[in-house]
Design a protein around this motif. Structure first.
Motif, PDB file in Angstrom:
ATOM      1  N   UNK A 194      46.126  37.704  38.505  1.00 11.71           N
ATOM      2  CA  UNK A 194      47.007  36.873  39.345  1.00 11.71           C
ATOM      3  C   UNK A 194      46.312  35.546  39.668  1.00 11.71           C
ATOM      4  N   UNK A 195      45.003  35.608  39.921  1.00  9.09           N
ATOM      5  CA  UNK A 195      44.238  34.391  40.183  1.00  9.09           C
ATOM      6  C   UNK A 195      44.252  33.462  38.966  1.00  9.09           C
ATOM      7  N   UNK A 196      44.084  34.024  37.776  1.00  7.58           N
ATOM      8  CA  UNK A 196      44.121  33.227  36.548  1.00  7.58           C
ATOM      9  C   UNK A 196      45.491  32.565  36.372  1.00  7.58           C
ATOM     10  N   UNK A 197      46.550  33.308  36.674  1.00  5.11           N
ATOM     11  CA  UNK A 197      47.903  32.751  36.580  1.00  5.11           C
ATOM     12  C   UNK A 197      48.106  31.629  37.594  1.00  5.11           C
ATOM     13  N   UNK A 198      47.537  31.809  38.789  1.00  2.47           N
ATOM     14  CA  UNK A 198      47.637  30.773  39.834  1.00  2.47           C
ATOM     15  C   UNK A 198      46.955  29.483  39.377  1.00  2.47           C
ATOM     16  N   UNK A 199      45.767  29.609  38.796  1.00  6.27           N
ATOM     17  CA  UNK A 199      45.057  28.438  38.285  1.00  6.27           C
ATOM     18  C   UNK A 199      45.868  27.748  37.191  1.00  6.27           C
ATOM     19  N   UNK A 200      46.436  28.547  36.300  1.00 10.20           N
ATOM     20  CA  UNK A 200      47.240  28.011  35.208  1.00 10.20           C
ATOM     21  C   UNK A 200      48.456  27.264  35.756  1.00 10.20           C
ATOM     22  N   UNK A 201      49.085  27.826  36.760  1.00 10.86           N
ATOM     23  CA  UNK A 201      50.247  27.202  37.407  1.00 10.86           C
ATOM     24  C   UNK A 201      49.859  25.885  38.065  1.00 10.86           C
ATOM     25  N   UNK A 202      48.732  25.864  38.769  1.00 13.30           N
ATOM     26  CA  UNK A 202      48.263  24.648  39.430  1.00 13.30           C
ATOM     27  C   UNK A 202      47.927  23.560  38.401  1.00 13.30           C
ATOM     28  N   UNK A 203      47.296  23.954  37.304  1.00 16.63           N
ATOM     29  CA  UNK A 203      46.910  22.975  36.281  1.00 16.63           C
ATOM     30  C   UNK A 203      48.130  22.394  35.569  1.00 16.63           C
ATOM     31  N   UNK A 204      49.149  23.200  35.352  1.00 19.46           N
ATOM     32  CA  UNK A 204      50.374  22.692  34.732  1.00 19.46           C
ATOM     33  C   UNK A 204      51.104  21.747  35.681  1.00 19.46           C
ATOM     34  N   UNK A 221      39.774  22.133  60.569  1.00 18.38           N
ATOM     35  CA  UNK A 221      39.389  23.144  61.544  1.00 18.38           C
ATOM     36  C   UNK A 221      39.208  24.516  60.924  1.00 18.38           C
ATOM     37  N   UNK A 222      38.401  25.336  61.569  1.00 15.14           N
ATOM     38  CA  UNK A 222      38.090  26.689  61.092  1.00 15.14           C
ATOM     39  C   UNK A 222      39.314  27.596  61.158  1.00 15.14           C
ATOM     40  N   UNK A 223      40.076  27.513  62.251  1.00 15.92           N
ATOM     41  CA  UNK A 223      41.233  28.399  62.417  1.00 15.92           C
ATOM     42  C   UNK A 223      42.380  28.001  61.495  1.00 15.92           C
ATOM     43  N   UNK A 224      42.451  26.737  61.139  1.00 19.01           N
ATOM     44  CA  UNK A 224      43.521  26.255  60.265  1.00 19.01           C
ATOM     45  C   UNK A 224      42.962  25.970  58.868  1.00 19.01           C
ATOM     46  N   UNK A 225      42.222  26.946  58.321  1.00 17.82           N
ATOM     47  CA  UNK A 225      41.558  26.717  57.038  1.00 17.82           C
ATOM     48  C   UNK A 225      42.574  26.501  55.915  1.00 17.82           C
ATOM     49  N   UNK A 226      42.130  25.797  54.888  1.00 17.95           N
ATOM     50  CA  UNK A 226      42.995  25.380  53.788  1.00 17.95           C
ATOM     51  C   UNK A 226      42.489  25.899  52.443  1.00 17.95           C
ATOM     52  N   UNK A 227      43.408  26.044  51.500  1.00 13.34           N
ATOM     53  CA  UNK A 227      43.055  26.172  50.089  1.00 13.34           C
ATOM     54  C   UNK A 227      42.950  24.741  49.567  1.00 13.34           C
ATOM     55  N   UNK A 228      41.790  24.384  49.022  1.00 15.66           N
ATOM     56  CA  UNK A 228      41.599  23.028  48.508  1.00 15.66           C
ATOM     57  C   UNK A 228      41.190  23.092  47.040  1.00 15.66           C
ATOM     58  N   UNK A 229      41.914  22.354  46.212  1.00  8.85           N
ATOM     59  CA  UNK A 229      41.612  22.288  44.780  1.00  8.85           C
ATOM     60  C   UNK A 229      41.505  20.820  44.375  1.00  8.85           C
ATOM     61  N   UNK A 230      40.417  20.490  43.698  1.00  6.80           N
ATOM     62  CA  UNK A 230      40.222  19.135  43.173  1.00  6.80           C
ATOM     63  C   UNK A 230      40.326  19.211  41.649  1.00  6.80           C
ATOM     64  N   UNK A 231      41.161  18.348  41.066  1.00  2.96           N
ATOM     65  CA  UNK A 231      41.391  18.355  39.629  1.00  2.96           C
ATOM     66  C   UNK A 231      40.574  17.257  38.953  1.00  2.96           C
ATOM     67  N   UNK A 232      40.398  17.388  37.659  1.00  5.65           N
ATOM     68  CA  UNK A 232      39.602  16.414  36.908  1.00  5.65           C
ATOM     69  C   UNK A 232      40.264  15.044  36.799  1.00  5.65           C
ATOM     70  N   UNK A 233      41.559  14.968  37.084  1.00  6.97           N
ATOM     71  CA  UNK A 233      42.231  13.661  37.123  1.00  6.97           C
ATOM     72  C   UNK A 233      42.208  13.050  38.522  1.00  6.97           C
TER      73      UNK A 233
END
Length: 378
Positions: A194-204, A221-233
């Motif tokens: 599922x994680x691999x599919x999520x990465x594939x979805x984000x990259x597309x 903030x710690x309580x309002x933590x985020x998922x952060x992804x940085x792309x090569x573009x």
């Protein structure tokens, strides 16, 4: 042959693979993406070591007794902000690495954005192991390597989930004075597929490959933590965990490993020297230790763990606390989480749609919100 009655009887710790003298056990993905032992029968010599070393086959329940419990955080602001919680892991790791003959084993994100255990012997590489990773880590022969380091007289600091530490201890077969173990409070481990599919979805979506991932970014903030992804573009994706679809799936228990729903390693007592996790609820039970930058709960299970904690006292701000205040009986850290009622349906749909499952999930969550609003109105 390793004796597994069902998939809930395997936590994927890889101890059986590591102990096999004929190297005839490999960890292979099932349809859901979780790793299970596969035995090459023609090479098996029936030594039964795989069954003897399995922490689930040979599991005995321990008493829920602990030495002490604390809440705390690193005094160094930089370390604390770079960590998912209070930075206690980093301070402990630095102490071991600065000691004579100190090495560290822990979970890291590799170049393929997957999670695997690795060995480091330099503080310069500590950042590779820092931070939470919501995925089960591949052991990658680190049990064997840790044993070689221990036999060579090195001080070994090994971190992982409670089941991984149980697998390591069972693999080693004896106690080592120079081994220090830390486990993390664990909700459960989601499917790597599922994680691999999520990465594939984000990259597309972003027309670029991923360069960097933070499961627990604390910019807001710690309580309002985020998922952060940085792309090569140079594009960035930043979403609160409540809005990120992978985080939603993980926290809804819809894609966790079967053994996580019957976990034999939850509770207060662990085989590790120390247990670390987030001190959620600290704002209510000890507000003076909360500034929304991250506070850790620290559970001490051994004299060795207490001694190790005392060695870093000048680098941390900690206070003793009653464990039932910071980790109530209802906490996920003390009991197994229930599987989502639509778990089987989820994986059937996932098998058909792969990364497109996230488009379906988005509609499902929209439906759930609308249904909740209608129910509230009625």
């Amino acid at each position: 042959m390793i004796n597994l009655k069902g998939k809930e009887d395997c936590c994927g710790c890889s101890a059986c693979q590591e102990i096999c003298p004929k190297n005839c056990i490999s960890m292979k993905e099932d349809a859901e993406g979780f790793l299970y032992p596969f035995v090459e029968k023609e090479n098996c010599i029936n030594c039964n070591l795989c069954n003897k070393v399995c922490p689930l086959v040979n599991h005995t329940k321990w008493d829920d007794t602990i030495i002490k419990s604390y809440v705390g955080y690193a005094i160094n602001e930089k370390i604390r902000l770079q960590s998912s919680s209070g930075g206690i892991f980093s301070v402990l790791a630095e102490f071991i690495l600065k000691s004579e003959k100190g090495v560290l084993y822990g979970a890291s994100i590799n170049e393929n954005q997957m999670i695997c255990h690795m060995r480091i012997d330099s503080i310069a590489n500590l950042g590779l192991l820092r931070g939470s990773k919501y995925l089960q880590s591949k052991i990658n022969e680190t049990f064997k390597n840790a044993k070689m380091d221990l036999e060579a007289g090195l001080n070994v600091f090994y971190s992982g989930t409670a089941c991984q530490i149980a697998g390591l201890k069972s693999f080693l077969g004896k106690e080592y004075k120079n081994l220090y173990t830390v486990d993390v409070l664990c909700h459960g481990v989601p499917s790597p597929k599922v994680w691999t599919a999520y990465r594939k979805w984000q990259e597309k979506k972003n027309n670029s490959t991923i360069r960097e991932i933070s499961f627990r970014n604390k910019e807001f903030g710690w309580k309002n933590y985020q998922m952060k992804i940085v792309f090569n573009n140079e594009e960035k994706y930043i979403k609160p965990h409540s809005e990120d679809m992978y985080s939603q799936m993980f926290l809804s228990n819809i894609c966790l490993r079967p053994s996580c729903h019957k976990c034999k390693f939850k509770g207060l007592n662990r085989l590790s020297d120390l247990t670390l996790g987030d001190a959620w609820g600290i704002d209510k039970c000890m507000p003076e230790m909360d500034d929304d930058k991250g506070t850790s709960v620290i559970i001490v299970h051994s004299i060795k763990g207490q001694e190790l904690l005392s060695r870093i006292k000048n680098a941390v701000n900690i206070m003793e606390i009653d464990i039932d205040r910071i980790l109530p009986l209802s906490s996920d850290s003390r009991k197994s989480v229930q599987a989502h009622k639509r778990r089987k349906l989820f994986f059937r749909i996932f098998k058909l749609f792969d990364y497109k499952i996230f488009f379906i999930w988005k509609q499902y969550m929209w439906y759930q919100k609308i249904k909740a609003k209608i129910c509230k109105y009625l």
